[in-house]
Design a protein around this motif. Structure first.
Motif, short mmCIF file in Angstrom:
data_model
loop_
_atom_site.label_atom_id
_atom_site.label_comp_id
_atom_site.label_asym_id
_atom_site.label_seq_id
_atom_site.Cartn_x
_atom_site.Cartn_y
_atom_site.Cartn_z
N VAL A 279 30.61 29.10 23.33
CA VAL A 279 29.51 28.18 23.68
C VAL A 279 28.34 28.39 22.71
N CYS A 280 27.98 29.66 22.49
CA CYS A 280 26.84 29.96 21.60
C CYS A 280 27.08 29.42 20.20
N LEU A 281 28.30 29.61 19.69
CA LEU A 281 28.59 29.17 18.33
C LEU A 281 28.65 27.64 18.27
N ALA A 282 29.32 27.01 19.24
CA ALA A 282 29.46 25.54 19.21
C ALA A 282 28.09 24.87 19.33
N GLU A 283 27.22 25.44 20.17
CA GLU A 283 25.90 24.82 20.34
C GLU A 283 24.99 25.09 19.14
N ASN A 284 25.46 25.92 18.23
CA ASN A 284 24.70 26.16 16.99
C ASN A 284 25.40 25.54 15.79
N GLY A 285 26.24 24.55 16.05
CA GLY A 285 26.78 23.73 14.97
C GLY A 285 28.12 24.14 14.41
N TYR A 286 28.75 25.19 14.96
CA TYR A 286 30.06 25.62 14.43
C TYR A 286 31.18 24.81 15.10
N ASP A 287 32.28 24.67 14.36
CA ASP A 287 33.47 23.96 14.86
C ASP A 287 34.36 25.02 15.51
N VAL B 83 33.75 29.28 39.72
CA VAL B 83 32.88 28.12 39.44
C VAL B 83 32.32 28.24 38.03
N TYR B 84 31.84 29.43 37.70
CA TYR B 84 31.13 29.65 36.44
C TYR B 84 32.03 29.47 35.21
N LEU B 85 33.27 29.98 35.30
CA LEU B 85 34.17 29.87 34.13
C LEU B 85 34.53 28.40 33.85
N VAL B 86 34.71 27.63 34.91
CA VAL B 86 35.00 26.20 34.73
C VAL B 86 33.78 25.51 34.10
N TRP B 87 32.59 25.89 34.58
CA TRP B 87 31.35 25.32 34.05
C TRP B 87 31.18 25.70 32.57
N LEU B 88 31.47 26.98 32.23
CA LEU B 88 31.33 27.43 30.83
C LEU B 88 32.27 26.64 29.92
N ARG B 89 33.51 26.46 30.41
CA ARG B 89 34.49 25.74 29.60
C ARG B 89 34.03 24.29 29.37
N SER B 90 33.49 23.66 30.40
CA SER B 90 33.08 22.27 30.18
C SER B 90 31.82 22.22 29.31
N ARG B 91 30.98 23.25 29.37
CA ARG B 91 29.82 23.29 28.46
C ARG B 91 30.30 23.41 27.01
N LEU B 92 31.35 24.21 26.81
CA LEU B 92 31.93 24.36 25.46
C LEU B 92 32.50 23.02 24.99
N GLU B 93 33.24 22.36 25.87
CA GLU B 93 33.87 21.09 25.47
C GLU B 93 32.81 20.03 25.19
N THR C 27 42.77 26.23 23.98
CA THR C 27 44.22 25.99 23.90
C THR C 27 44.96 27.24 24.32
N ARG C 28 46.00 27.04 25.16
CA ARG C 28 46.80 28.20 25.55
C ARG C 28 47.71 28.60 24.39
N MET C 29 47.63 29.85 23.98
CA MET C 29 48.49 30.34 22.89
C MET C 29 48.53 31.87 22.95
N ALA C 30 49.71 32.43 23.09
CA ALA C 30 49.85 33.90 23.07
C ALA C 30 50.07 34.30 21.62
N LEU C 31 49.14 35.07 21.07
CA LEU C 31 49.20 35.40 19.64
C LEU C 31 49.82 36.78 19.42
N PRO C 32 50.75 36.89 18.48
CA PRO C 32 51.30 38.21 18.17
C PRO C 32 50.35 39.04 17.30
N THR C 33 49.51 38.32 16.50
CA THR C 33 48.52 38.99 15.64
C THR C 33 47.28 38.10 15.61
N LEU C 34 46.20 38.60 15.04
CA LEU C 34 44.99 37.75 14.95
C LEU C 34 45.28 36.59 13.99
#
Ligand SMILES: Cc1cc2nc3c(=O)[nH]c(=O)nc-3n(C[C@H](O)[C@H](O)[C@H](O)COP(=O)(O)OP(=O)(O)OC[C@H]3O[C@@H](n4cnc5c(N)ncnc54)[C@H](O)[C@@H]3O)c2cc1C
Length: 307
Positions: free
Chosen positions: A17-25, A130-140, A147-154
């Motif tokens: 949220v912090c990064l997206a609201e500061n112009g990052y993709d 409640v809060y996590l759903v709210w944070l996600r919609s603030r991000l969107e 996106t759901r993705m299980a990563l084997p490495t970074l």
């Protein structure tokens, strides 16, 4: 700049949220979606617990406290409320190092037996589902995605990667110093309880929410069992009822377990690595990921700006 955030718990979402609201993709990739994370199990009281080092924790917690206070006053849909409560102690103690950060901190004059000391203060209670759903919609709303993705490495398909994988950093950052500290809670029907209570021994805590009460808890290091145990639940209920006698006879609504990502100290730094993409690590928040979330996200943002 395209940024990938690994992890959709409170740390990953707040950072995104912090990064997206500061112009990052910003795009969040996560094996578990917000309501499936450890973060969704948190009680969640603002309280610096099982997180180090104290000087950095103080700064992160104090900034988060300011933001949660503002959310409680201005954004009721976020699920944050300011609630008075009391911590009781079985021995006399000096004021905790974070006492100057909170509003209305006062010592308890005559603690009930068997307690010898205690303090009361106002703290944000964050209703995580409640809060996590709210944070996600603030991000969107700020253009970010989850996106759901299980990563084997970074991952490396970005200009920058932020690793907010919590306990998953054991594998993704090859860091065995982050260990699970199992916490079990149970949910009780709300019966008009308005104050939170805490006894760090146990630990035992009772946190009232809008429609239910969270009662905890346990802190068992190295235990990976995510299934609620009946005998543990009975012990939690006994301790919680001793701490808050009004809970006697309260209806049990459910049980959950979360594995706190505990580390000797929170890791928030730019990685010095040979990975093709620059990486900022932000994990190991122990029992205080919610409490530290906004302060850590602000520090990640300033590291990103200086990259
Ligand atoms: C019972 C209990 C009570 C608590 N109470 C409080 C409280 O009152 N106050 C407080 O501040 N804190 C509390 N906590 C602590 C808090 O829950 C944690 O500190 C916090 O959830 C950590 O957040 P996080 O985002 O770092 O990790 P998590 O919430 O665990 O999220 C990690 C994310 O990384 C993802 N991930 C991991 N590995 C991979 C991979 N390989 N590929 C893709 N994604 C991956 C996961 O899927 C998940 O989305 C409590 C914890 C428990 C268990």
């Amino acid at each position: 700049m395209r940024v990938l955030v690994v992890g959709a718990g409170v740390v990953g979402l707040t950072t995104a949220v912090c990064l997206a609201e500061n112009g990052y993709d910003v795009h969040v990739l996560a094996r578990d979606l917000p309501l499936e994370t450890t973060s969704s199990v948190a009680a969640a009281l603002w309280y610096p617990y099982l997180a180090d080092p104290p000087d950095r924790v103080f700064g992160w917690a104090a900034l988060s406290l300011q933001i949660f206070t503002q959310l409680a006053r201005e954004s009721p849909e976020a699920g944050v409320r300011l609630v008075m409560g009391t911590e009781l102690l079985k021995q006399r103690c000096a004021d905790p190092y974070w006492a100057t950060a909170v509003r209305g901190f006062m010592r308890v004059d005559s603690p009930p037996a068997p307690y010898l000391d205690g303090w009361a203060f106002e703290a944000p209670v964050i209703e995580m589902p409640v809060y996590l759903v709210w944070l996600r919609s603030r991000l969107e709303s700020a253009g970010g995605t989850v996106t759901r993705m299980a990563l084997p490495t970074l991952p490396d398909a970005a200009e920058l990667v932020i690793n907010c994988a919590g306990l998953g950093a054991r594998r993704l950052a090859r860091d065995v110093s982050v260990v699970p500290v199992r916490g079990q809670v149970l949910y009780l029907a709300q019966l008009g309880l308005a104050r939170w209570s805490l006894d760090a021994e146990g630990p035992t805590y009772v946190v009232p929410r809008e429609h239910d009460i969270v009662a905890g808890g346990t802190d068992v290091e190295g235990d990976w069992n995510t299934r609620p145990e009946r005998s543990v639940a009975a012990d939690i209920l006994r301790r919680a009822t001793t701490l808050v006698p009004e809970l006697e006879g309260a209806r049990v609504l459910g049980h959950r377990v979360g594995l706190r990502p505990v580390r000797p100290s929170v890791r928030l730094e730019r990685a010095d690595s040979s990975h093709p993409t620059p990486i900022i690590h932000c994990y190991g928040h122990g029992g205080a990921g919610v409490t530290l979330s906004w302060g850590c996200a602000a520090e990640v943002l300033s590291l990103v700006e200086s990259c």
